[in-house]
Design an enzyme around this catalytic site. Structure first.
Site, short mmCIF file in Angstrom:
data_model
loop_
_atom_site.label_atom_id
_atom_site.label_comp_id
_atom_site.label_asym_id
_atom_site.label_seq_id
_atom_site.Cartn_x
_atom_site.Cartn_y
_atom_site.Cartn_z
N ASP A 229 9.90 2.26 2.41
CA ASP A 229 8.64 1.53 2.59
C ASP A 229 7.51 2.28 1.88
O ASP A 229 7.55 3.50 1.74
CB ASP A 229 8.34 1.41 4.08
CG ASP A 229 7.23 0.41 4.37
OD1 ASP A 229 6.86 -0.36 3.46
OD2 ASP A 229 6.72 0.40 5.51
N GLN A 263 -1.99 -0.97 -4.57
CA GLN A 263 -2.53 -0.36 -3.35
C GLN A 263 -2.21 1.13 -3.27
O GLN A 263 -2.18 1.71 -2.19
CB GLN A 263 -1.98 -1.07 -2.11
CG GLN A 263 -2.44 -2.52 -1.99
CD GLN A 263 -2.07 -3.13 -0.64
OE1 GLN A 263 -2.63 -2.81 0.40
NE2 GLN A 263 -1.09 -4.03 -0.67
N ARG A 611 -8.47 -7.00 2.80
CA ARG A 611 -8.38 -6.84 4.25
C ARG A 611 -8.93 -8.09 4.95
O ARG A 611 -8.70 -8.29 6.14
CB ARG A 611 -9.20 -5.64 4.73
CG ARG A 611 -8.78 -4.25 4.25
CD ARG A 611 -7.32 -3.98 4.39
NE ARG A 611 -6.61 -4.35 3.16
CZ ARG A 611 -5.30 -4.48 3.06
NH1 ARG A 611 -4.54 -4.30 4.12
NH2 ARG A 611 -4.73 -4.81 1.90
#
Length: 742
Positions: A229, A263, A611
Site C-alpha cells: 500500500d 500524492q 480532500r
C-alpha cells in the site's frame, strides 16, 4: 494450485466494482502497479484483491505478504479481509514495514550479532546512548545536538547504509567530521547490549537478505504474493527490501503495488517518488492499471485538481473523473483578501453561516501549508465561540517554543515573574541545573526579592562560577538591553532582540531536526501577533484570556491541520488559506530543492483540493506582516495553473464584492436545504464584505477601539483605516473593529 479455503457461491464482491477495479483484482499473476487516484477506492481494491487470492485458492493466508504504512491501515485491512472471507483472517504476514521486519529479525537475529530476545530502544534511550559515544570526542552538545546526530544515523539507515557502506561522498561534516566514526561506535554499542533502534529493524533485515541467500530463498518460497500500500511513500531501504523479496529466481514476481505518484508528498522524511516512477523498469512486463473514477469529489473539484497536477512533468499520468451521480457541483472558489486577519475572519464567517444552514462542523477542514498559519484562525474561532481542534499538533499557544518565547516576554514585562524565569533560565542550556536553580532561589529568599534579583546578586557576589556565570550574565544583560530598547523602539523590536541576544533563536537555528524550521516560523508568527497590540502587557493578557476561554472538547468541531496531515482524509468543505508565493509553494522548499521541490509542492496542492467532497475554497492575501512590517504578497502560481473554467474568483475589489454579495453561491446569504448527499441548491455565499463598515467614516473622524482607545482617522483604504490613537500611536485597523464617536 492450492485448494480453495472458501468456495464463494457467487462473485458478489466483484460485481460491486467498476471495470478498472475489477481488472486490478483479477490480475493475480505477474508484477502489477495500481495507480489509484485520490478517492478511487484503493483500500477496497487492496483488501478485495487479498481476499480474492484466498477465495480463488491461489495461496494460503500465510503465503501473502501485505505491507502498509500504519498500524491503523493494517488493522483495517485485516478486518475488511476477514469480513469478505466471512471468518477471522489469522496467520497473516500483514503489517507495517517495521513490524514485518521485526518479525523476520527475531527469526534470524544471530546473522547480525544479536540474539532473538533483542531489545528495541525508545527515543530517550537512543539519545542517552548517543551522548555516551560522543563523550570521548569531547563534542559540544549545544553545537552538535545528540538528537541531530541520531537523525543523521537514521537517514543513513533509511538509505540502507551500514557504517561500512557510508562513503566519503555520503559522509557529513557534522560533529566535526566524526559522524561516520560515531555511527560505527553507536552500532557497536547497540550490538554489545543486544539492542537495536527502530531503523535497525529494516537495516539488519535487509543485510540478512543481502548476505544470506538461503534465508532469502526461504522467503521466496514462502511468499507467493506481495501486496504493498502507498508505494509512492516508500524510501530507499523499503524499496530495496521489497525488491529483494519480489525478484524470485523461479516463477513470476507476483508483487502488486498500489499508489499514486500525484500524492507523493513526504520527501522530507525520505520518500522517493522515483520508486513508483521506475516500477516498470524494475519489473519488466509489469501491468499498469489506472483507477481514475473518483467517488469522493464533484466534477468541478476533480477538473481543477487534474488541471493543476498536469503541470508536473515527473508523473505517470492519469485524469480523475467523477464517479458520483450528482451534478457537476460548485466551482472552486478563489478569494482574494487583504491580510491573514481578514482571511481568518472571512473563513470563520463562512463557517458560521454553513453551520446555521445545517452543515456539520466535523465536515469542515482548514488545510494549511505550515503550522504557524493556525494562529489567526484559532484566535478568531475563540472570539466567536466556534469549536475547533488542531489535528496532528498542539494549539498555537500550547507549543513548546511559543511557551518558551512567551516566558521571555513575561520576564521582560514583569521581572518579578519567577515561574517564567524558571522556565527559560536554562533554555538554551546555560549550565544551570536543579541544584543551581535551588541556590538562586535561596539567594532570592534571603533578599526577600524575586528570582531575577537573586540571580543578579548571585552574579555580583561570585556565587555562580564558570561557564554558568558567563551564560547567566549574558541572559541578564539581554533582558536589560531589551528593556532599554522597548522604551525607545517598542515591544516588538525589543522582544525580537531579546530572543536573539539570549540565544533562543540561535538554539533553533542550530537544531538540525526536521521540526526546527517550523518552530522558527511559529516564533515569527508570534512576533507578528504582538504587533497587533499597543503594549506587551496587553498581548500577554490577551493570551491568558485565550487559555481561560478555550472551548472544551466537542464532537462537532472544525478541523485545522497541515496539508501533510490531511492526506487520506476527506471533508464536505475544505478551506485552503495562504496560497501565496513564499507561503505555498514554500520558499524554503524552493530554495532547497528547486524544480523537484516545486513539483512536490504542487502535489501537496493537489492533495489539498482533492480532500473536498463538495466545496473547495482557496484564499490568498494581498499582504502579510513579517514582524512589524507589512510585505506585499503575490498569489501562488498554483492559482493560475488551475483551469479557469473550474474556478470562480471574488474579493479582488470592493465593487466586485458588492456585485458578488447578491449572487446565489456559497458566499451569499439565503436559506438552503442541506442533506448528506448534497445541497438542494448552491449553499450561501458568505465571504463578501459590504462597505457598510466604512460608511460615514472619513478622514478626520474620531473613533474608538476596544484595545487602543480613542483615535483620529488619518486615511481610508477600502475597509481598512489608518488611525492615530491617542495612547497607542498610529495603527492600521479593519473598519468593523472601531466605532465612530462624536
Amino acid at each position: 494450485m492450492t485448494q480453495s479455503l472458501i468456495s464463494p457461491s457467487s462473485p458478489e464482491y466483484l460485481d460491486r466494482l467498476n471495470p478498472e477495479q475489477r481488472e486490478a483484482i483479477e490480475t493475480t499473476e505477474g508484477p502489477l502497479l495500481i495507480l489509484a487516484g485520490a478517492g478511487t477506492g484503493k483500500t477496497r481494491v487492496l483488501t478485495t484483491r487479498f481476499a480474492h487470492i484466498l477465495l480463488e485458492g491461489r495461496a494460503r493466508p500465510y503465503q501473502i505478504l501485505a505491507v502498509t504504512f500504519t498500524n491503523k491501515a493494517a488493522r483495517e485491512m485485516r478486518e475488511r479481509v476477514g469480513a469478505l472471507l466471512g471468518e477471522p483472517a489469522d496467520g497473516l504476514w500483514l503489517g507495517t514495514f517495521h513490524a514485518l521486519c521485526a518479525r523476520m529479525l527475531r527469526r534470524h537475529a544471530e546473522y547480525v550479532g544479536l540474539t532473538t530476545g533483542f531489545t528495541i530502544l525508545d527515543t530517550d534511550d537512543q539519545i542517552r546512548l548517543v551522548r555516551q559515544i560522543m563523550e570521548p570526542y569531547r563534542l559540544d552538545t549545544k553545537r552538535w545536538p545528540p538528537q541531530a546526530l541520531l537523525g543523521i544515523f537514521q537517514r543513513w539507515k533509511d538509505r540502507g547504509l551500514t557504517p561500512e557502506q557510508v562513503t566519503p561522498a555520503e559522509d557529513t561534516d557534522f560533529a566535526g567530521g566524526h559522524a561516520r566514526k560515531l555511527y560505527v561506535a553507536y552500532q557497536d554499542r547497540l550490538k554489545a547490549v543486544n539492542a537495536c533502534d527502530f531503523g535497525d529493524l529494516m537495516l539488519h533485515t535487509l543485510e540478512i537478505l543481502r548476505t544470506q541467500p538461503d534465508v532469502l530463498s526461504q522467503y521466496h518460497r514462502l511468499f507467493r504474493y506481495i501486496l504493498v500500500d502507498e508505494y509512492q511513500d516508500t524510501n530507499t531501504i523499503q524499496y530495496l527490501w521489497l525488491r529483494l523479496l519480489a525478484k524470485r529466481e523461479h516463477g513470476p514476481s507476483n508483487i502488486a503495488c498500489v499508489g499514486d505518484d500525484d500524492q507523493s508528498i513526504y520527501s522530507w522524511r525520505g520518500a522517493e517518488i522515483e520508486n513508483i516512477l521506475r516500477f516498470e523498469k524494475d519489473f519488466p512486463g509489469a501491468k499498469v492499471v489506472r483507477l481514475e473514477r473518483n467517488y469522493r469529489s464533484t466534477a468541478q473539484i476533480l477538473a481543477a485538481a487534474s488541471g493543476l497536477i498536469a503541470h508536473n512533468s515527473g508523473r505517470l499520468g492519469k485524469t480523475l473523473r467523477s464517479g458520483r451521480d450528482d451534478a457537476q457541483g460548485e466551482k472552486v472558489q478563489i478569494i482574494s483578501v487583504w491580510d491573514s486577519d481578514e482571511e481568518a475572519r472571512i473563513t470563520a464567517g463562512a463557517i458560521e453561516r454553513l453551520r446555521a444552514d445545517g452543515h456539520p462542523l466535523s465536515e469542515i477542514a482548514i488545510l494549511m501549508r505550515a503550522g504557524f498559519q493556525t494562529r489567526p484562525f484559532e484566535e478568531r474561532f475563540l472570539t466567536l465561540g466556534l469549536p475547533y481542534r488542531v489535528v496532528g499538533g498542539l494549539r498555537f499557544y500550547e507549543r513548546a517554543e511559543i511557551r518558551d518565547a512567551m516566558a521571555y516576554m513575561r520576564v521582560l514585562a514583569q521581572p518579578a515573574d519567577d515561574l517564567a524565569l524558571e522556565r527559560i533560565i536554562n533554555v538554551p542550556k546555560r549550565g544551570i541545573g536543579a541544584a543551581g536553580l535551588q541556590k538562586l532561589h535561596h539567594e532570592a529568599r534571603l533578599l526577600n526579592a524575586p528570582l531575577s534579583a537573586g540571580v543578579i546578586h548571585a552574579l555580583e557576589t561570585g556565587l555562580v562560577k564558570g561557564k554558568g556565570r558567563e551564560a547567566l550574565s549574558g541572559l541578564m544583560e539581554a533582558f536589560r538591553h531589551a528593556r532599554e530598547t522597548r522604551e525607545r523602539e517598542g515591544h516588538v523590536v525589543a522582544t525580537e532582540q531579546l530572543l536573539e541576544e539570549s540565544g533562543y533563536l540561535q538554539m533553533w537555528r542550530d537544531d538540525k531536526t526536521p521540526e526546527a524550521p517550523g518552530r522558527l516560523d511559529n516564533i515569527k508568527e508570534l512576533l507578528r501577533a504582538i504587533g497587533d497590540f499597543a503594549t506587551l502587557e496587553g498581548f500577554l493578557e490577551h493570551v491568558a484570556l485565550v487559555f481561560e476561554t478555550e472551548n472544551q472538547s466537542s464532537v462537532d468541531t472544525v478541523s485545522l491541520m497541515t496539508l501533510h496531515g490531511a492526506k487520506g482524509l476527506e471533508f464536505d468543505t475544505v478551506f485552503l488559506p495562504g496560497w501565496e508565493e513564499g507561503v505555498f509553494p514554500s520558499q524554503r522548499s524552493l530554495d532547497e530543492g528547486g524544480l523537484k521541490s516545486l513539483e512536490e509542492e504542487r502535489r501537496l496542492a493537489y492533495v489539498g483540493i482533492t480532500r473536498a467532497r463538495k466545496r473547495a475554497v482557496i484564499l490568498h492575501a494581498a499582504r502579510r506582516r513579517i514582524y512589524a512590517n507589512w510585505q506585499d504578497s503575490m498569489p501562488s502560481r498554483f492559482i493560475d495553473e488551475i483551469p479557469s473554467e473550474t474556478v470562480e474568483h471574488s474579493g479582488q475589489a470592493m465593487q466586485e464584492r458588492r456585485q458578488l454579495a447578491a449572487q446565489n453561491s456559497i458566499f451569499a446569504s439565503g436559506p438552503v436545504t442541506s442533506t448528506r448527499s448534497g445541497y438542494s441548491r448552491p449553499a450561501p455565499r458568505m465571504t463578501d464584505i459590504t462597505p457598510d463598515a466604512v460608511q460615514g467614516i472619513a478622514i478626520g473622524s474620531r473613533v474608538f477601539h476596544q484595545k487602543f482607545g480613542y483615535g483620529t482617522v488619518l486615511g481610508v483604504d477600502s475597509d481598512r483605516l489608518h488611525i492615530n490613537f491617542e495612547k497607542a500611536g498610529e495603527k492600521r485597523i479593519m473598519a468593523h473593529f472601531v466605532e465612530q464617536v462624536s
